[in-house]
Write a protein that holds these residues in place. Structure first.
Motif, short mmCIF file in Angstrom:
data_model
loop_
_atom_site.label_atom_id
_atom_site.label_comp_id
_atom_site.label_asym_id
_atom_site.label_seq_id
_atom_site.Cartn_x
_atom_site.Cartn_y
_atom_site.Cartn_z
N LEU A 11 -2.95 -1.19 -37.24
CA LEU A 11 -2.59 -1.67 -35.91
C LEU A 11 -1.07 -1.58 -35.75
O LEU A 11 -0.32 -2.06 -36.62
N ALA A 40 -11.71 8.96 -30.01
CA ALA A 40 -11.57 7.66 -29.35
C ALA A 40 -12.94 7.17 -28.89
O ALA A 40 -13.85 7.97 -28.70
N PRO A 88 -0.88 3.68 -26.49
CA PRO A 88 -2.24 3.11 -26.55
C PRO A 88 -3.33 4.19 -26.51
O PRO A 88 -4.38 4.02 -27.14
N THR A 91 -5.04 5.53 -29.68
CA THR A 91 -6.03 4.74 -30.40
C THR A 91 -7.30 5.55 -30.62
O THR A 91 -7.89 6.08 -29.68
N GLN A 122 -8.93 4.19 -38.97
CA GLN A 122 -8.73 3.68 -37.61
C GLN A 122 -7.25 3.49 -37.33
O GLN A 122 -6.52 2.90 -38.12
N THR A 124 -5.00 1.88 -34.21
CA THR A 124 -5.05 1.11 -32.97
C THR A 124 -3.63 0.85 -32.51
O THR A 124 -2.82 0.31 -33.27
N VAL A 125 -3.35 1.25 -31.29
CA VAL A 125 -2.01 1.08 -30.73
C VAL A 125 -2.11 0.08 -29.59
O VAL A 125 -2.81 0.31 -28.60
N SER A 126 -1.41 -1.03 -29.73
CA SER A 126 -1.43 -2.06 -28.71
C SER A 126 -0.29 -1.87 -27.72
O SER A 126 0.78 -1.38 -28.06
#
Length: 127
Positions: A11, A40, A88, A91, A122, A124-126
């Motif tokens: 993340l 994705a 994002p 992701t 995985q 994940t880009v917030s």
């Protein structure tokens, strides 16, 4: 056949960086053209970038061009994907893939050209 294990996912906030690794075992990875793909949620798997046996990288997906860099260290049987300025929309589950080849410049772009796949990592880009 070669076994592929991806690592380095996680993340990260938008604008951050990650470096993915793909370690190959079972056969000498230098005999393989390699590629990074991603999938994705709800979307088809797409090519990020292939890399030839000699390290040539003639193609990047438009969505990652200028931000991602693929490289390989044949002495370590490892391929890398350096991801900068993450967004994002990056992701996804990232996969590395391999296909044995006698060519030093072959850079396959279709997933059906690859014969061996890792399990994925995985990212994940917030926002």
């Amino acid at each position: 056949q070669v076994q592929l294990v991806e690592s380095g996912g996680g993340l990260v906030q938008a604008g951050g960086s990650l470096r993915l690794s793909c370690a190959a075992s079972g056969r000498t990875s230098s005999s393989y053209a390699m590629g990074w793909f991603r999938q994705a949620p709800g979307k088809e798997r797409e090519l990020v970038a292939p890399i030839s046996r000699s390290g040539g990288t003639p193609y990047y997906a438009d969505s990652v061009k200028g931000r991602f860099t693929v490289s390989r260290d044949n002495a370590k049987n490892t391929v890398y994907l350096q991801m900068n300025s993450l967004k994002p929309e990056d992701t996804a589950v990232y996969y590395c893939a391999a296909v044995i080849t006698g060519s030093y410049i072959y850079t396959p772009r279709l997933d059906r050209e690859y014969t061996d796949w890792g399990q994925g990592t995985q990212v994940t880009v917030s926002s």
